[in-house]
Design a protein around this motif. Structure first.
Motif, PDB file in Angstrom:
ATOM      1  N   ILE A 172     -50.085  -9.047   3.058  1.00  0.00           N
ATOM      2  CA  ILE A 172     -48.931  -9.793   2.545  1.00  0.00           C
ATOM      3  C   ILE A 172     -49.368 -10.691   1.383  1.00  0.00           C
ATOM      4  CG2 ILE A 172     -47.130 -11.466   3.154  1.00  0.00           C
ATOM      5  CD1 ILE A 172     -47.448 -10.464   6.064  1.00  0.00           C
ATOM      6  N   VAL A 173     -50.519 -11.353   1.572  1.00  0.00           N
ATOM      7  CA  VAL A 173     -51.015 -12.265   0.533  1.00  0.00           C
ATOM      8  C   VAL A 173     -51.260 -11.496  -0.753  1.00  0.00           C
ATOM      9  CG1 VAL A 173     -52.873 -13.841  -0.133  1.00  0.00           C
ATOM     10  CG2 VAL A 173     -52.089 -13.808   2.234  1.00  0.00           C
ATOM     11  N   ASN A 174     -51.881 -10.325  -0.613  1.00  0.00           N
ATOM     12  CA  ASN A 174     -52.179  -9.502  -1.788  1.00  0.00           C
ATOM     13  C   ASN A 174     -50.906  -9.187  -2.563  1.00  0.00           C
ATOM     14  OD1 ASN A 174     -54.164  -7.860  -3.312  1.00  0.00           O
ATOM     15  ND2 ASN A 174     -52.793  -6.196  -2.669  1.00  0.00           N
ATOM     16  N   GLN A 175     -49.880  -8.817  -1.809  1.00  0.00           N
ATOM     17  CA  GLN A 175     -48.608  -8.458  -2.434  1.00  0.00           C
ATOM     18  C   GLN A 175     -47.987  -9.666  -3.146  1.00  0.00           C
ATOM     19  OE1 GLN A 175     -46.117  -6.442   0.331  1.00  0.00           O
ATOM     20  NE2 GLN A 175     -44.282  -6.820  -0.884  1.00  0.00           N
ATOM     21  N   LYS A 176     -47.952 -10.799  -2.460  1.00  0.00           N
ATOM     22  CA  LYS A 176     -47.325 -12.001  -3.043  1.00  0.00           C
ATOM     23  C   LYS A 176     -48.106 -12.494  -4.253  1.00  0.00           C
ATOM     24  CE  LYS A 176     -43.983 -12.346  -0.115  1.00  0.00           C
ATOM     25  NZ  LYS A 176     -42.606 -12.050  -0.561  1.00  0.00           N
ATOM     26  N   MET A 177     -49.426 -12.306  -4.194  1.00  0.00           N
ATOM     27  CA  MET A 177     -50.251 -12.750  -5.317  1.00  0.00           C
ATOM     28  C   MET A 177     -49.891 -11.938  -6.563  1.00  0.00           C
ATOM     29  SD  MET A 177     -54.374 -12.895  -5.443  1.00  0.00           S
ATOM     30  CE  MET A 177     -54.553 -11.131  -5.527  1.00  0.00           C
ATOM     31  N   VAL A 203     -47.142 -16.873  -4.664  1.00  0.00           N
ATOM     32  CA  VAL A 203     -48.091 -17.319  -3.631  1.00  0.00           C
ATOM     33  C   VAL A 203     -47.537 -18.435  -2.734  1.00  0.00           C
ATOM     34  CG1 VAL A 203     -50.359 -16.674  -4.496  1.00  0.00           C
ATOM     35  CG2 VAL A 203     -49.252 -18.732  -5.342  1.00  0.00           C
ATOM     36  N   MET A 204     -46.620 -19.242  -3.305  1.00  0.00           N
ATOM     37  CA  MET A 204     -46.128 -20.360  -2.490  1.00  0.00           C
ATOM     38  C   MET A 204     -45.400 -19.857  -1.240  1.00  0.00           C
ATOM     39  SD  MET A 204     -47.389 -22.804  -4.021  1.00  0.00           S
ATOM     40  CE  MET A 204     -46.729 -24.357  -3.534  1.00  0.00           C
ATOM     41  N   GLU A 205     -44.969 -18.610  -1.270  1.00  0.00           N
ATOM     42  CA  GLU A 205     -44.238 -18.071  -0.109  1.00  0.00           C
ATOM     43  C   GLU A 205     -45.145 -17.806   1.092  1.00  0.00           C
ATOM     44  OE1 GLU A 205     -41.773 -14.727  -1.082  1.00  0.00           O
ATOM     45  OE2 GLU A 205     -40.856 -15.796  -2.774  1.00  0.00           O
ATOM     46  N   LEU A 246     -46.896 -27.368   5.115  1.00  0.00           N
ATOM     47  CA  LEU A 246     -47.470 -27.977   3.910  1.00  0.00           C
ATOM     48  C   LEU A 246     -46.458 -27.961   2.774  1.00  0.00           C
ATOM     49  CD1 LEU A 246     -51.079 -26.444   3.865  1.00  0.00           C
ATOM     50  CD2 LEU A 246     -50.361 -28.647   4.762  1.00  0.00           C
ATOM     51  N   VAL A 247     -45.691 -26.867   2.711  1.00  0.00           N
ATOM     52  CA  VAL A 247     -44.689 -26.745   1.648  1.00  0.00           C
ATOM     53  C   VAL A 247     -43.710 -27.915   1.760  1.00  0.00           C
ATOM     54  CG1 VAL A 247     -42.843 -25.294   0.725  1.00  0.00           C
ATOM     55  CG2 VAL A 247     -44.939 -24.242   1.601  1.00  0.00           C
TER      56      VAL A 247
END
Ligand SMILES: Nc1ncnc2c1ncn2[C@@H]1O[C@H](COP(=O)(O)OP(=O)(O)OP(=O)(O)O)[C@@H](O)[C@H]1O
Length: 454
Positions: free
Chosen positions: A331-336, A341-343, A349-350
């Motif tokens: 998932i991180v790879n895709q969002k990056m 990335v904030m998603e 933390l957000v």
């Protein structure tokens, strides 16, 4: 006591001699015999006096010497124990000492795959964590050399080993005595409490604290990999093995699985050990593990700190109500790639609005570099520190075609209650042979899956 007895005997003898003189004077008047008896008596009385004086002087000198030796001995012992501490020599504890320190092993602070950990206080007042190693099959020599290796490692971000206690008989457990780290382990500070599974302590670490922990752990690993006489591989880097001190600075622990390797050896073959979810792909491949396997586990921990979730978790599919495994790095790879990335950042933390998107992107990129499938593409820990501390620019990592989704991570029996974390100990290393009929054993029958966006 002896002195008192001798003094009483001397006093009685003098008294008896005086009585003899008086009796002789009464019965013998001033005869020649009386003078003879009186002379002998007086000489004896003088002899007893002399004896008493000499004896007392001798005793005084002896006592002085003894007390000097005792205080010198005490000083020596204090000095020796100070030197031991300075040199990091582990103390050998007696089982009774540890029983006393832990109040009979009453206050359990944690339980891991290799044993239970109890809080204790030593006679000198220092707080300790006493790990009872259960089911350990190592020989005494191997155990001791491992203890010596761990104790010789000194770094502010590595837990200190104070000492150990050997098994007194074959079926008795061994103990390792560590410094006590007050804020327990990182997992309870990054993963939210789950459902009705209650835990004591913990909370939500801020972004800055997480970033600092990332640097601390990187420094600890860089020291093990590059600055020790023999290269030390940790082999079980995960949030449970990262403790937090009073200022929420990281202290890496659990060198139980560590491997010492000669500086010129770059890779070692060993049985598969470590924890599901954090194992690098090369554990299953024939080219052996290296310090880059720790880098991989570190990258997974970074992602877990960013997302506040385990790298592998079971999620419910809305439509079917069934649970499926979700691989967070994918998932991180895709969002990056989508610049979103904030998603993927921990929602808690957000909500604080304290996040710097650029810093988040940097940490994500470092993490993704660390979990590159090919170990040679991963940075070493020294480079990771440089990147985190802003001395080296972090490029976007390449989009891997295939990531061996931690072959040991998925297990059909896992109902998710383990939170995706299970210890894997001493699974014999796979000898992958390129034979026609070769099949992966069931433990790793799962997934080799694409990480690129589908
Ligand atoms: N030095 C210490 N100070 C304070 N708490 C500690 C210390 N060492 C361990 N603990 C606590 O005990 C728990 C269990 O530690 P342990 O190292 O046995 O288990 P683990 O790392 O979860 O498992 P494994 O041994 O399977 O890797 C830790 O998660 C931590 O909460």
């Amino acid at each position: 006591m002896e002195d008192k007895k001798a003094n009483i005997i001397a006093a009685i003898s003098i008294l008896a001699l005086v009585v003899v003189i008086i009796a002789a004077r009464v019965s013998l008047k001033l005869s020649k015999t009386f003078y003879l008896i009186a002379g002998v008596d007086i000489s004896l009385i003088l002899a007893v006096f002399c004896f008493l004086i000499i004896r007392n002087r001798y005793n005084r000198e002896r006592n002085l010497l003894v007390s000097r030796f005792v205080s010198e001995g005490r000083e020596l012992r204090t000095e020796y124990s100070f030197l031991r501490k300075v040199a990091g020599v582990p103390t050998k504890f007696k089982l009774e000492d540890l029983e006393e320190a832990t109040d009979g092993f009453r206050s359990l602070i944690g339980k891991g795959g290799s044993g239970s950990v109890f809080k204790g206080v030593l006679k000198d007042g220092s707080q300790v964590a006493v790990k009872r190693i259960e089911g350990e099959e190592k020989g005494e020599r191997e155990f001791r050399s491992e203890v010596a290796a761990i104790a010789s490692v000194q770094h502010k971000n590595l837990v200190r080993l104070y000492g150990y206690s050997s098994a007194v008989s074959a079926n008795r457990p061994r103990f390792l005595v560590y410094e006590y780290i007050v804020n327990s382990s990182l997992d309870i500070w990054i993963f939210p409490e789950k459902g009705n599974r209650r835990r004591s302590g913990g909370g939500c670490l801020s972004w800055n604290q997480r970033y600092q922990v990332a640097i601390d752990v990187a420094k600890a690993l860089a020291y093990l990999h590059h600055d020790c006489r023999s290269k030390i591989l940790h082999l079980d880097v995960k949030p449970e093995n990262i403790l937090l001190d009073g200022s929420y600075r990281a202290v890496v622990t659990d060198f139980g699985l560590s491997k010492l390797i000669a500086r010129d050896e770059s890779k070692v073959l060993t049985d598969i050990r470590g924890t599901r979810g954090y194992l690098a792909p090369e554990w299953l491949l024939e080219h052996g593990i290296s310090e880059k396997s720790d880098v991989y586990s570190y990258g997974i921990v970074l992602l877990e700190m960013i997302g506040g979730r385990r790298s592998i978790s079971r999620v419910e599919v809305k439509e079917t109500g069934k649970k499926k495994l979700e691989y967070f790095p994918r998932i991180v790879n895709q969002k990056m790639r989508e610049r979103k990335v904030m998603e993927i950042v921990d929602q808690r933390l957000v909500e604080t609005n304290e996040l710097d998107e650029e810093e988040v992107m940097k940490l994500v990129c470092v993490a993704m570099w660390c979990i590159q499938e090919k170990s040679r593409n991963r940075p070493d820990m020294v480079m990771v520190i440089e990147m985190l501390e802003g001395r080296v620019m972090v490029n976007e990592p390449p989009d891997s075609d295939v990531v061996v989704v931690d072959l040991l991570a998925a297990d059909d029996d896992d109902d998710g209650s383990s939170g995706g974390v299970r210890r894997v100990i001493n699974v014999p290393r796979l000898q992958i042979q390129r034979e026609r009929n070769f099949r992966l054993p069931s433990i790793c029958s799962s997934i080799i899956s694409p990480i690129s966006p589908r």
